[in-house]
Design a protein around this motif. Structure first.
Motif, short mmCIF file in Angstrom:
data_model
loop_
_atom_site.label_atom_id
_atom_site.label_comp_id
_atom_site.label_asym_id
_atom_site.label_seq_id
_atom_site.Cartn_x
_atom_site.Cartn_y
_atom_site.Cartn_z
N SER A 49 59.17 34.30 8.83
CA SER A 49 58.81 33.02 9.42
C SER A 49 59.98 32.73 10.28
N ARG A 50 59.52 31.95 11.18
CA ARG A 50 60.91 31.46 12.13
C ARG A 50 61.75 30.27 11.21
N SER A 94 52.33 35.59 15.02
CA SER A 94 51.23 34.61 15.16
C SER A 94 52.35 33.43 14.99
N ARG A 95 51.35 32.21 15.10
CA ARG A 95 52.32 31.18 15.23
C ARG A 95 53.01 30.78 14.31
#
Length: 267
Positions: A49-50, A94-95
């Motif tokens: 994840s970011r 993905s986002r």
């Protein structure tokens, strides 16, 4: 740690250099943050994840993290590797999730350092014919130890004498600067008493306005200016000029300041 990326480029994580496989000299070098970001993805090739990237690369290193910073360095990395025909070194899955591009072949060239436990088990394995050699160092004799202590003492004494000498020639009596607050229209100016003794208040205010307007600075409540100029450096102009534009608070008369300092302001 070095990596062969897509058989086109050798990346060295220790200094961020990028070297062509057939060359011994680096072709380019990543910035410290770009290199840290790339090395993180090389060590964590899974989808991540970011938020984890921001925490591990920025927050854990005492840096201010933001999605804008992450986007900027992702763009820089992609642009750099595109110069070597390596597209999308890091992809958006993905986002909110990123990943080191799994379609790019990456080979780790350096083996990780062998741990102490591994080295111990290796030496105890029966029939092992490649045990690391044991290097024995000869202890220093009493005379050699005495020489070392003598040299160290001379060096320390020399450094102490130099420090005393430098402090004696560089010491000057400090004189505090007394500041006086003076209103000037909507502006609040703080001037040194020495400055006000050397010039009339009218001329001082006129020169302040000229410098402030030249810098396009407006007078606002809660802000103050410190203004100083010397007219003895040149015959026909004001020589050095200093202007500080500061925010003031109840507990701190100078919360933060923008400082301007230059020569030959007015001809």
């Amino acid at each position: 740690m070095r990596y062969n990326i897509s058989a086109r480029l050798i990346y060295d994580a220790t200094d961020g250099t990028l070297t062509l496989p057939e060359s011994n000299e680096p072709d380019s070098q990543l910035s410290i943050t770009s290199s840290a970001l790339l090395y993180f993805f090389l060590c964590n090739p899974q989808v991540i994840s970011r938020d984890d990237v921001l925490k591990r690369v920025w927050d854990d290193n005492g840096l201010t993290s933001s999605n804008a910073n992450l986007n900027q360095y992702l763009s820089m990395l992609r642009k750099t590797f595109r110069l070597y025909d390596i597209d999308n070194i890091i992809i958006t899955v993905s986002r909110g999730y990123l990943q080191l591009n799994p379609d790019i072949a990456i080979e780790q060239l350096d083996l990780p350092p062998q741990s102490f436990a591994d080295a111990e088990s290796f030496s105890e394995t029966p029939g092992n014919e490649h045990e690391p050699p044991v290097v024995l160092s000869r202890p220093l004799s009493a005379h050699e130890r005495g020489v070392c202590w003598y040299i160290a003492g001379v060096c320390l004494l020399t450094i102490a004498v130099l420090l005393v000498f430098l402090s004696s020639i560089g010491s000057k009596a400090s004189h505090p600067i007394t500041l006086t607050q003076m209103p000037h229209g909507q502006c609040e100016i703080v001037a040194s008493d020495e400055m006000l003794r050397s010039v009339s208040g009218t001329i001082y205010g006129k020169n302040f306005d000229a410098v402030r307007q030249g810098l396009d600075l407006a007078c606002k409540p809660g802000e103050r200016f410190v203004f100083f100029y010397g007219d003895r450096l040149d015959n026909h102009n004001l020589g050095r000029v200093f202007l500080a534009h500061c925010a003031s608070h109840e507990d701190n008369p100078f919360g933060y300041c923008d400082n301007y300092f230059y020569y030959s302001w007015k001809s």
